[in-house]
Write an enzyme that holds these catalytic residues in place. Structure first.
Site, PDB file in Angstrom:
ATOM      1  N   ASP A 165      -6.971   4.398  -5.080  1.00  0.00           N
ATOM      2  CA  ASP A 165      -7.583   4.259  -3.841  1.00  0.00           C
ATOM      3  C   ASP A 165      -8.118   5.565  -3.453  1.00  0.00           C
ATOM      4  O   ASP A 165      -8.308   6.341  -4.444  1.00  0.00           O
ATOM      5  CB  ASP A 165      -6.594   3.796  -2.578  1.00  0.00           C
ATOM      6  CG  ASP A 165      -7.370   3.477  -1.246  1.00  0.00           C
ATOM      7  OD1 ASP A 165      -7.740   2.275  -1.377  1.00  0.00           O
ATOM      8  OD2 ASP A 165      -7.219   3.970  -0.454  1.00  0.00           O
ATOM      9  N   LYS A 222       0.822  -1.353  -0.177  1.00  0.00           N
ATOM     10  CA  LYS A 222       0.117   0.035  -0.043  1.00  0.00           C
ATOM     11  C   LYS A 222       0.865   1.239   0.102  1.00  0.00           C
ATOM     12  O   LYS A 222       2.097   1.170   0.322  1.00  0.00           O
ATOM     13  CB  LYS A 222      -0.974   0.055   1.278  1.00  0.00           C
ATOM     14  CG  LYS A 222      -2.192   0.814   1.027  1.00  0.00           C
ATOM     15  CD  LYS A 222      -3.211   0.300   0.213  1.00  0.00           C
ATOM     16  CE  LYS A 222      -4.323   1.015  -0.128  1.00  0.00           C
ATOM     17  NZ  LYS A 222      -5.261   0.500  -0.696  1.00  0.00           N
TER      18      LYS A 222
HETATM   19  P1  NDP Z   1     -12.854   7.502  -3.614  1.00  0.00           P
HETATM   20  O1  NDP Z   1     -11.731   8.633  -3.205  1.00  0.00           O
HETATM   21  O2  NDP Z   1     -13.248   7.099  -4.896  1.00  0.00           O
HETATM   22  O3  NDP Z   1     -14.064   7.989  -2.674  1.00  0.00           O
HETATM   23  C1  NDP Z   1     -14.224   7.732  -1.385  1.00  0.00           C
HETATM   24  C2  NDP Z   1     -15.278   8.220  -0.708  1.00  0.00           C
HETATM   25  O4  NDP Z   1     -15.497   8.196   0.694  1.00  0.00           O
HETATM   26  C3  NDP Z   1     -15.611   9.763  -1.103  1.00  0.00           C
HETATM   27  O5  NDP Z   1     -17.143   9.818  -1.316  1.00  0.00           O
HETATM   28  C4  NDP Z   1     -15.367  10.390   0.172  1.00  0.00           C
HETATM   29  O6  NDP Z   1     -15.969  11.693   0.337  1.00  0.00           O
HETATM   30  C5  NDP Z   1     -15.626   9.464   1.180  1.00  0.00           C
HETATM   31  N1  NDP Z   1     -14.616   9.448   2.577  1.00  0.00           N
HETATM   32  C6  NDP Z   1     -13.263   9.377   2.278  1.00  0.00           C
HETATM   33  N2  NDP Z   1     -12.807   9.675   3.380  1.00  0.00           N
HETATM   34  C7  NDP Z   1     -13.747   9.530   4.387  1.00  0.00           C
HETATM   35  C8  NDP Z   1     -13.918  10.258   5.715  1.00  0.00           C
HETATM   36  N3  NDP Z   1     -12.908  10.327   6.427  1.00  0.00           N
HETATM   37  N4  NDP Z   1     -15.049  10.282   6.416  1.00  0.00           N
HETATM   38  C9  NDP Z   1     -16.197  10.233   5.505  1.00  0.00           C
HETATM   39  N5  NDP Z   1     -16.279   9.934   4.200  1.00  0.00           N
HETATM   40  C10 NDP Z   1     -14.969   9.785   3.708  1.00  0.00           C
HETATM   41  O7  NDP Z   1     -12.351   6.261  -2.915  1.00  0.00           O
HETATM   42  P2  NDP Z   1     -12.614   4.736  -3.269  1.00  0.00           P
HETATM   43  O8  NDP Z   1     -14.139   4.588  -3.471  1.00  0.00           O
HETATM   44  O9  NDP Z   1     -11.610   4.363  -4.237  1.00  0.00           O
HETATM   45  O10 NDP Z   1     -12.361   3.925  -1.897  1.00  0.00           O
HETATM   46  C11 NDP Z   1     -13.116   3.897  -0.978  1.00  0.00           C
HETATM   47  C12 NDP Z   1     -12.843   2.875   0.099  1.00  0.00           C
HETATM   48  O11 NDP Z   1     -12.924   1.726  -0.738  1.00  0.00           O
HETATM   49  C13 NDP Z   1     -11.524   3.085   0.696  1.00  0.00           C
HETATM   50  O12 NDP Z   1     -11.658   2.449   2.079  1.00  0.00           O
HETATM   51  C14 NDP Z   1     -10.591   2.098  -0.044  1.00  0.00           C
HETATM   52  O13 NDP Z   1      -9.512   1.593   0.440  1.00  0.00           O
HETATM   53  C15 NDP Z   1     -11.433   0.953  -0.438  1.00  0.00           C
HETATM   54  N6  NDP Z   1     -11.065   0.240  -1.598  1.00  0.00           N
HETATM   55  C16 NDP Z   1     -11.100   0.883  -2.800  1.00  0.00           C
HETATM   56  C17 NDP Z   1     -10.669  -0.113  -3.976  1.00  0.00           C
HETATM   57  C18 NDP Z   1     -10.708   0.640  -5.379  1.00  0.00           C
HETATM   58  O14 NDP Z   1     -10.563   0.055  -6.271  1.00  0.00           O
HETATM   59  N7  NDP Z   1     -11.066   1.860  -5.733  1.00  0.00           N
HETATM   60  C19 NDP Z   1     -10.260  -1.466  -3.899  1.00  0.00           C
HETATM   61  C20 NDP Z   1     -10.434  -2.088  -2.511  1.00  0.00           C
HETATM   62  C21 NDP Z   1     -10.879  -1.054  -1.460  1.00  0.00           C
HETATM   63  P3  NDP Z   1     -15.390  12.858   0.224  1.00  0.00           P
HETATM   64  O15 NDP Z   1     -15.236  13.107  -1.201  1.00  0.00           O
HETATM   65  O16 NDP Z   1     -16.131  14.109   0.995  1.00  0.00           O
HETATM   66  O17 NDP Z   1     -13.739  13.046   0.864  1.00  0.00           O
END
Ligand code: NDP
Length: 449
Positions: A166, A126
């Site tokens: 991510d 990571k």
């Molecule tokens: P994005 O950046 O595309 O989206 C993240 C989302 O979560 C946004 O809506 C964001 O809101 C919200 N968010 C982030 N941090 C916080 C916080 N501290 N409190 C509340 N809301 C929050 O990320 P992904 O969709 O790619 O990733 C989301 C999760 O999935 C993570 O845990 C990641 O590790 C996991 N993941 C992702 C993969 C992938 O292929 N992308 C694969 C496997 C796991 P805002 O815009 O307001 O920050």
């Protein structure tokens, strides 16, 4: 508790006392694999757990860049190359102000197990930075990505370490990172990063894979309990990559998604979320979820305040935490149970606190653990790597079919491990055990390294 396990947990806690997320991830895995450890006295002599817990390598570096106002900003970059037992290091990059070593190590540690569950030849890693992409111009994002890669490039390679996206790292950032890598290396190593745009080596269905995979896992888990997804109500936290495509697949499976969120608050639309509107706000305009009300006046917006996450106060059959770690804590679990939730599917990494998971399971809620249920993203990244090696593309349908098979097999592995140890459909423990057994076998085979 088994003596060896207890000793390792104590030592890990002492060595890493300032890393709460990392300790949480280690504690959850170690306590759930106790039945396996109890069968293998030989693990202690070869320090198998200690070696699994210690990353192979941690890289920390300076990332200087110049903002649009001409000011020099210095961020911190990380790459935790955790474990290369099963293949090149593999895992995403996160750009978010909260990024620190504890978060990088917890994500890297989780990634080893997740990648093992996919059955594909990938190790665990990571990385990321405390850089905040919110509110930055395209040029600022590009300059940051180029500076980040100017250091990272020497540590990665398509047979060494293959980063992906991510939180805060999507197709745009991967494009800038890839461009800079290619320029420095003077070589077209397509497989050095995944999550690329399809026009220059990305895989069809990679963007959709984590969210779609989550729903395939959910379908299998519910099916094992004779529950059908059709007609079920779903609430989703987040509105990023994972959340959007979990919503898309849930809707195509006949479920009704009524809520999504971002870090400021959540929207509730009892008629069902208009996903095109969410995509326009998030993927095109990079706006806030509140803007949904501009086209759907009937919807409600609940601002986040206090300890509870408003999205988990909404009545639902299925809850999908798809935002970030520890976003579903005990208070939220109580709200969900009080509202009759049937299943929780973790799309984000470690979104449920240990206490919340325990509470949900004690109240007979089915929990799909992140390591297993969100593994579709990295699995499809591995499919992207294989396409790059073959210099060949699969169709969307081919990749989606492979993803479906992988997720179905992951669920089977979790269920079989849970059944083998009489754990009453505890798929959290099942996922940890199934992955651990594979890793332990490879560790024994490869000697003390
Ligand atoms: P994005 O950046 O595309 O989206 C993240 C989302 O979560 C946004 O809506 C964001 O809101 C919200 N968010 C982030 N941090 C916080 C916080 N501290 N409190 C509340 N809301 C929050 O990320 P992904 O969709 O790619 O990733 C989301 C999760 O999935 C993570 O845990 C990641 O590790 C996991 N993941 C992702 C993969 C992938 O292929 N992308 C694969 C496997 C796991 P805002 O815009 O307001 O920050």
């Amino acid at each position: 508790m088994n003596d060896y396990l207890e000793k390792v947990l104590d030592e890990t806690a002492k060595k890493n006392e300032t890393q709460p997320e990392f300790l949480q991830a280690v504690h959850e895995v170690l306590t759930s694999i106790e039945p396996v450890i109890a069968q293998h006295d030989e693990y202690e002599n070869i320090a198998l757990l200690e070696r699994m817990i210690e990353p192979e390598r941690v890289i920390l570096f300076r990332v200087p860049w110049i903002n649009d106002a001409g000011k020099v900003i210095v961020n911190r970059g990380y790459r935790v190359q955790y474990n290369s037992l099963l293949g090149p290091y593999k895992g995403g990059l996160r750009f978010h102000p909260s990024v620190n070593l504890s978060i990088m190590k917890f994500l890297g540690f989780e990634q080893i197990f997740k990648n093992a569950l996919t059955g594909l030849p990938i190790g665990g890693a990571k990385g990321g930075s405390d850089f905040d992409p919110k509110g930055k111009s395209d040029n600022e994002i590009m300059r940051f990505c180029q500076s980040f890669m100017t250091e990272l490039y020497r540590h990665i390679g398509q047979d060494v370490d293959v980063p992906a996206g991510d939180i805060g790292v999507g197709g745009r950032e991967i494009g800038y990172l890839f461009g800079q890598y290619k320029r420095i290396r003077n070589a077209y190593e397509g497989g050095v990063l995944t999550g690329k745009d399809v026009v220059y080596g990305g895989s069809l269905a990679r963007k959709e894979a984590t969210g779609y995979g989550l729903m395939f896992f959910m379908r299998e888990m519910l099916g094992a309990h004779n529950i059908c997804l059709m007609g079920k109500t779903v609430t989703i936290s987040g509105s990023g990559n994972v959340a959007i495509y979990a919503c898309e697949k849930a809707q195509s499976m006949g479920a009704k998604v009524v809520a999504m969120s971002d870090s400021n608050g959540c929207i509730y639309d009892e008629n069902g979320i208009d996903l095109d509107c969410v995509k326009e706000i998030k993927e095109v305009n990079r706006g806030r979820i509140k803007e949904y009300l501009e086209c759907h006046q009937n919807a409600k917006y609940i601002e986040k305040s206090g300890i509870e996450n408003p999205v988990w106060t909404i009545k639902t059959d299925i809850a999908l935490p798809c935002a970030t770690q520890n976003e579903l804590i005990i208070e939220d679990a109580k709200n969900l149970v009080a509202n009759g939730v049937i299943a929780v599917g973790e799309g984000a990494n470690m979104p449920c606190s240990e206490e919340a998971t325990k509470y949900l399971q004690e109240h007979k809620v089915l929990v799909a653990p992140a390591k297993a249920s969100n593994a579709g993203g990295v699995a499809t990244s591995a499919i992207e790597m294989s396409q790059n090696s073959m210099r060949f593309y699969h169709t969307f349908e081919e990749v989606e079919a492979k993803l479906d098979t992988i997720m179905t097999n992951i669920f089977k592995a979790c269920k079989e491990a849970s059944d083998e140890f009489g754990l009453n459909d505890n798929y959290v423990a099942g996922a940890n055990i199934a992955a651990f057994k594979k890793l332990a076998q490879a560790m024994k085979a490869q000697g003390i390294v």
